[in-house]
Design a protein around this motif. Structure first.
Motif, PDB file in Angstrom:
ATOM      1  N   GLY A 293       0.799  -1.222   0.000  1.00  0.00           N
ATOM      2  CA  GLY A 293       0.000   0.000   0.000  1.00  0.00           C
ATOM      3  C   GLY A 293       0.827   1.265   0.000  1.00  0.00           C
ATOM      4  O   GLY A 293       0.460   2.255  -0.638  1.00  0.00           O
ATOM      5  N   VAL A 294       1.961   1.243   0.717  1.00  0.00           N
ATOM      6  CA  VAL A 294       2.729   2.484   0.881  1.00  0.00           C
ATOM      7  C   VAL A 294       4.018   2.521   0.061  1.00  0.00           C
ATOM      8  O   VAL A 294       4.610   3.595  -0.101  1.00  0.00           O
ATOM      9  CB  VAL A 294       3.065   2.729   2.369  1.00  0.00           C
ATOM     10  CG1 VAL A 294       1.787   2.920   3.173  1.00  0.00           C
ATOM     11  CG2 VAL A 294       3.881   1.587   2.965  1.00  0.00           C
ATOM     12  N   LEU A 295       4.468   1.381  -0.465  1.00  0.00           N
ATOM     13  CA  LEU A 295       5.701   1.349  -1.253  1.00  0.00           C
ATOM     14  C   LEU A 295       5.409   1.447  -2.751  1.00  0.00           C
ATOM     15  O   LEU A 295       4.379   0.964  -3.219  1.00  0.00           O
ATOM     16  CB  LEU A 295       6.480   0.066  -0.963  1.00  0.00           C
ATOM     17  CG  LEU A 295       7.175   0.001   0.391  1.00  0.00           C
ATOM     18  CD1 LEU A 295       7.507  -1.438   0.762  1.00  0.00           C
ATOM     19  CD2 LEU A 295       8.447   0.858   0.381  1.00  0.00           C
ATOM     20  N   ARG A 296       6.328   2.059  -3.499  1.00  0.00           N
ATOM     21  CA  ARG A 296       6.201   2.207  -4.934  1.00  0.00           C
ATOM     22  C   ARG A 296       7.518   1.795  -5.609  1.00  0.00           C
ATOM     23  O   ARG A 296       8.571   1.808  -4.971  1.00  0.00           O
ATOM     24  CB  ARG A 296       5.886   3.674  -5.307  1.00  0.00           C
ATOM     25  CG  ARG A 296       4.568   4.190  -4.723  1.00  0.00           C
ATOM     26  CD  ARG A 296       3.364   3.541  -5.384  1.00  0.00           C
ATOM     27  NE  ARG A 296       2.098   4.026  -4.849  1.00  0.00           N
ATOM     28  CZ  ARG A 296       1.440   3.488  -3.825  1.00  0.00           C
ATOM     29  NH1 ARG A 296       1.944   2.434  -3.201  1.00  0.00           N
ATOM     30  NH2 ARG A 296       0.300   3.990  -3.408  1.00  0.00           N
ATOM     31  N   PRO A 297       7.470   1.437  -6.891  1.00  0.00           N
ATOM     32  CA  PRO A 297       8.707   1.100  -7.600  1.00  0.00           C
ATOM     33  C   PRO A 297       9.770   2.180  -7.425  1.00  0.00           C
ATOM     34  O   PRO A 297       9.483   3.372  -7.561  1.00  0.00           O
ATOM     35  CB  PRO A 297       8.252   0.981  -9.051  1.00  0.00           C
ATOM     36  CG  PRO A 297       6.821   0.525  -8.941  1.00  0.00           C
ATOM     37  CD  PRO A 297       6.276   1.256  -7.754  1.00  0.00           C
ATOM     38  N   GLY A 298      10.975   1.750  -7.090  1.00  0.00           N
ATOM     39  CA  GLY A 298      12.064   2.689  -6.823  1.00  0.00           C
ATOM     40  C   GLY A 298      12.284   2.951  -5.353  1.00  0.00           C
ATOM     41  O   GLY A 298      13.340   3.449  -4.952  1.00  0.00           O
ATOM     42  N   ASP A 299      11.280   2.651  -4.512  1.00  0.00           N
ATOM     43  CA  ASP A 299      11.426   2.798  -3.066  1.00  0.00           C
ATOM     44  C   ASP A 299      12.215   1.624  -2.494  1.00  0.00           C
ATOM     45  O   ASP A 299      12.471   0.618  -3.166  1.00  0.00           O
ATOM     46  CB  ASP A 299      10.054   2.838  -2.379  1.00  0.00           C
ATOM     47  CG  ASP A 299       9.249   4.079  -2.709  1.00  0.00           C
ATOM     48  OD1 ASP A 299       9.863   5.090  -3.101  1.00  0.00           O
ATOM     49  OD2 ASP A 299       8.009   4.037  -2.559  1.00  0.00           O
ATOM     50  N   GLU A 300      12.554   1.737  -1.225  1.00  0.00           N
ATOM     51  CA  GLU A 300      13.242   0.648  -0.531  1.00  0.00           C
ATOM     52  C   GLU A 300      12.556   0.348   0.797  1.00  0.00           C
ATOM     53  O   GLU A 300      12.149   1.257   1.530  1.00  0.00           O
ATOM     54  CB  GLU A 300      14.702   1.018  -0.262  1.00  0.00           C
ATOM     55  CG  GLU A 300      15.462  -0.083   0.483  1.00  0.00           C
ATOM     56  CD  GLU A 300      16.854   0.323   0.915  1.00  0.00           C
ATOM     57  OE1 GLU A 300      17.817  -0.357   0.538  1.00  0.00           O
ATOM     58  OE2 GLU A 300      16.972   1.334   1.651  1.00  0.00           O
ATOM     59  N   LEU A 301      12.434  -0.928   1.092  1.00  0.00           N
ATOM     60  CA  LEU A 301      12.040  -1.408   2.418  1.00  0.00           C
ATOM     61  C   LEU A 301      13.303  -1.839   3.143  1.00  0.00           C
ATOM     62  O   LEU A 301      14.069  -2.658   2.625  1.00  0.00           O
ATOM     63  CB  LEU A 301      11.084  -2.600   2.300  1.00  0.00           C
ATOM     64  CG  LEU A 301      10.872  -3.435   3.569  1.00  0.00           C
ATOM     65  CD1 LEU A 301      10.184  -2.619   4.659  1.00  0.00           C
ATOM     66  CD2 LEU A 301      10.068  -4.704   3.250  1.00  0.00           C
ATOM     67  N   LEU A 302      13.531  -1.288   4.324  1.00  0.00           N
ATOM     68  CA  LEU A 302      14.710  -1.635   5.111  1.00  0.00           C
ATOM     69  C   LEU A 302      14.261  -2.197   6.460  1.00  0.00           C
ATOM     70  O   LEU A 302      13.682  -1.486   7.276  1.00  0.00           O
ATOM     71  CB  LEU A 302      15.595  -0.405   5.323  1.00  0.00           C
ATOM     72  CG  LEU A 302      16.869  -0.627   6.164  1.00  0.00           C
ATOM     73  CD1 LEU A 302      17.818  -1.586   5.455  1.00  0.00           C
ATOM     74  CD2 LEU A 302      17.558   0.701   6.466  1.00  0.00           C
ATOM     75  N   MET A 303      14.513  -3.484   6.666  1.00  0.00           N
ATOM     76  CA  MET A 303      14.221  -4.112   7.956  1.00  0.00           C
ATOM     77  C   MET A 303      15.397  -3.873   8.890  1.00  0.00           C
ATOM     78  O   MET A 303      16.544  -4.198   8.555  1.00  0.00           O
ATOM     79  CB  MET A 303      13.989  -5.613   7.792  1.00  0.00           C
ATOM     80  CG  MET A 303      12.771  -5.997   6.978  1.00  0.00           C
ATOM     81  SD  MET A 303      11.191  -5.569   7.765  1.00  0.00           S
ATOM     82  CE  MET A 303      11.268  -6.515   9.285  1.00  0.00           C
ATOM     83  N   ILE A 304      15.119  -3.308  10.068  1.00  0.00           N
ATOM     84  CA  ILE A 304      16.211  -2.979  10.994  1.00  0.00           C
ATOM     85  C   ILE A 304      16.265  -3.933  12.174  1.00  0.00           C
ATOM     86  O   ILE A 304      17.025  -3.711  13.114  1.00  0.00           O
ATOM     87  CB  ILE A 304      16.104  -1.515  11.481  1.00  0.00           C
ATOM     88  CG1 ILE A 304      14.827  -1.288  12.279  1.00  0.00           C
ATOM     89  CG2 ILE A 304      16.209  -0.556  10.299  1.00  0.00           C
ATOM     90  CD1 ILE A 304      14.787   0.078  12.971  1.00  0.00           C
ATOM     91  N   THR A 305      15.469  -4.998  12.110  1.00  0.00           N
ATOM     92  CA  THR A 305      15.491  -5.997  13.189  1.00  0.00           C
ATOM     93  C   THR A 305      15.939  -7.358  12.656  1.00  0.00           C
ATOM     94  O   THR A 305      15.485  -8.404  13.104  1.00  0.00           O
ATOM     95  CB  THR A 305      14.117  -6.103  13.866  1.00  0.00           C
ATOM     96  OG1 THR A 305      13.099  -6.310  12.866  1.00  0.00           O
ATOM     97  CG2 THR A 305      13.801  -4.850  14.661  1.00  0.00           C
ATOM     98  N   GLY A 306      16.811  -7.333  11.665  1.00  0.00           N
ATOM     99  CA  GLY A 306      17.328  -8.573  11.118  1.00  0.00           C
ATOM    100  C   GLY A 306      16.380  -9.206  10.122  1.00  0.00           C
ATOM    101  O   GLY A 306      15.431  -8.582   9.639  1.00  0.00           O
TER     102      GLY A 306
END
Length: 415
Positions: free
Chosen positions: A97-110
Motif C-alpha cells: 500500500g505504501v511502497l512504490r517502484p524505486g522505493d526501498e524497504l529496510l528491515m532494521i530488526t534482522g
C-alpha cells in the motif's frame, strides 16, 4: 495422571512465578478497561453486529469496529476486515500500500519471519513480490545481544529508503522480542536520520501484552492477525492495519481497489465475533502469557535454556525452549498436540510447509485453524533445536500442555 516428578516440578514452578502472575493480572485489568471504554465511547450496540452482503455499503458495524480498534491502539485510523487471510497477507497489504517502484524497504530488526520472505521476493522473480515490482530490499542484522545496530542503520538508510520495518516478535530467531519502549526508541532514532521515513511494525503476537501498542509511541503503520491476539479466540479469520490515516487509506486501496478502499466489503456475519473477540482479547492474552511464564519456569528447572526467562518482561506470547536433539523437539511438540481439545489423536510430523525454508512440525489442535492465540507449538527442524510455544485460551490448558509434553518426553526416555 502424571508422573509424581512432573507434578512436583509443576508445584515448584507455580510457587516461583506467583508474583509474576499478579503482574500480568494488573496489565489485563488496564487493557480490559481500555477496550470497554472504547466500546462505550463509540456506543457499540447489537445492531452493529448485523451481517452485510454484496458491496457492504454503509455497514455501520464495520465502520465502528475500525474506530474502536483505532482508539484502543492510539492510532488515527484502522482497517479491520475478515478479507485478510493471514498475518502475512495483512502485512503484505500494508507494505504494498505504501511502497512504490524505486522505493526501498529496510528491515532494521534482522531477517524477518520465514513467511515474509516470499512477499519480499527477488528481483524479476515473476511472482509479484516487492522486488519483482522494483522495490528494493535491505536488512540490518541485530547485534549479538539482540539489540538494533544503530550505527549500521544510520549508514544504511538512503534516499530510496521509504519504509523502515520492525518485527516486534522473535519469529524463528533466538533473540528477544522488542518491547513497546524499545520500538519507541527505534522510531525516534529513525526519524532523526530520515524524518519522512514510514516506520512499519509487524505487531503479530504482541497485542495486549503491554499497556501500550507501537502506534502509541510514534509508529506510523502496523499490522496483525485476528487469529492471534486481538481476535480473542473467536474471530474466525481476518487481520487489522492501524496507524496514520493516510497510510491506512493507501493500504485499503491495496486490499480492494483505488477509489474504493475501506468504504465497501461485506462482513458476511463475522462482525459480532470480531467485536466479542476484541472484548475478550485482553483477558485471553493474559491467560496465554501466564502459560508461557509457567512453561519457562518448569523447563528452566530441568536445565533447558529458555527465551525469555520466566521472570523477564513479556512483550508477546511466544516462549522459546531450546532442546538438545530433534527427538526432544518432536516429542515436545507432539505432547502439546496430545493435550489439545481438538484433534488430540493426531500425531504431527515434520513436513515441507509452504512459505517455510525448512521442514516444520506444528502442534495445532485449535478451534480456529491456525489460531495461535490457542495453545499451539511449532518448530523448524534445524539446529539449534528450538520449539516455539504460544497461546492458550486458558491458563489451565497451558499447564496441561506443558505437563503432557513432559510426560511424553519422559515416556520416551528423554527425561
Amino acid at each position: 495422571m502424571f508422573n509424581e516428578r512432573i507434578t512436583a516440578w509443576m508445584e515448584r514452578a507455580e510457587q516461583v512465578i506467583e508474583g509474576k502472575i499478579k503482574q500480568i493480572d494488573r496489565i489485563v485489568d488496564q487493557n480490559q478497561w481500555k477496550v470497554i471504554r472504547a466500546f462505550q465511547r463509540h456506543k457499540v450496540s447489537d445492531y452493529h453486529f448485523a451481517a452485510s452482503t454484496g458491496y457492504g455499503y454503509n455497514d455501520r458495524g464495520r465502520e465502528v469496529l475500525d474506530l474502536v480498534y483505532a482508539e484502543v491502539f492510539g492510532a488515527e485510523a484502522a482497517l479491520v476486515r475478515p478479507h485478510f487471510v493471514s498475518g502475512t497477507h495483512t502485512i503484505g497489504t500494508a507494505l504494498f500500500g505504501v511502497l512504490r517502484p524505486g522505493d526501498e524497504l529496510l528491515m532494521i530488526t534482522g531477517r524477518p519471519y520465514d513467511t515474509l520472505h516470499k512477499v519480499i521476493g527477488r528481483p524479476g522473480d515473476g511472482k509479484g513480490s516487492l522486488q519483482d515490482w522494483g522495490i528494493a530490499y535491505g536488512e540490518v542484522p541485530l547485534l549479538e545481544n539482540g539489540a538494533p545496530d544503530y550505527d549500521a542503520i544510520r549508514s544504511r538508510i538512503n534516499e530510496r529508503t521509504k519504509v523502515i520495518g520492525i518485527q516486534r516478535s522473535r519469529g524463528y530467531s533466538w533473540r528477544p522480542s522488542f518491547t513497546v519502549e524499545q520500538i519507541g526508541e527505534m522510531v525516534r532514532f529513525v526519524k532523526e536520520v530520515k524524518q519522512d521515513a514510514i516506520v512499519f511494525v509487524d505487531n503479530c503476537y504482541g497485542e495486549f501484552t503491554e499497556l501500550q501498542e507501537p502506534t502509541q509511541v510514534g509508529v506510523d503503520l502496523m499490522a496483525g492477525s485476528l487469529i492471534k491476539n486481538p481476535g480473542g479466540g473467536l474471530a474466525e479469520t481476518g487481520g487489522y492495519i492501524a496507524g496514520k490515516s493516510e497510510y491506512v487509506e493507501l493500504a485499503s486501496y491495496r486490499l480492494t481497489a483505488p477509489g474504493i478502499g475501506g468504504e465497501v466489503g461485506a462482513m458476511l456475519g463475522t462482525t459480532r465475533s470480531m467485536y466479542q473477540g476484541f472484548f475478550l482479547a485482553p483477558h485471553l492474552v493474559g491467560q496465554a502469557v501466564k502459560g508461557s511464564i509457567f512453561a519457562a519456569a518448569v523447563f528452566e528447572q530441568l536445565g533447558f535454556v529458555t527465551h525469555p526467562h520466566w521472570n523477564d518482561p513479556r512483550t508477546d506470547l511466544i516462549q522459546a525452549i531450546q532442546f538438545t536433539s530433534d527427538k526432544h523437539l518432536i516429542a515436545f511438540v507432539q505432547g502439546i498436540q496430545q493435550a489439545a481439545a481438538v484433534d488430540s489423536h493426531v500425531v504431527p510430523e515434520p513436513w515441507d510447509m509452504p512459505g517455510y525454508e525448512h521442514p516444520v512440525i506444528m502442534a495445532a489442535g485449535t478451534f480456529i485453524q491456525g489460531g495461535s492465540l490457542e495453545l499451539s507449538a511449532d518448530a523448524p527442524i534445524r539446529e539449534p533445536y528450538i520449539a516455539y510455544m504460544q497461546g492458550g485460551l486458558t491458563y489451565s490448558h497451558c499447564k496441561l500442555g506443558v505437563l503432557t509434553a513432559l510426560q511424553n518426553m519422559m515416556d520416551r526416555g528423554l527425561l
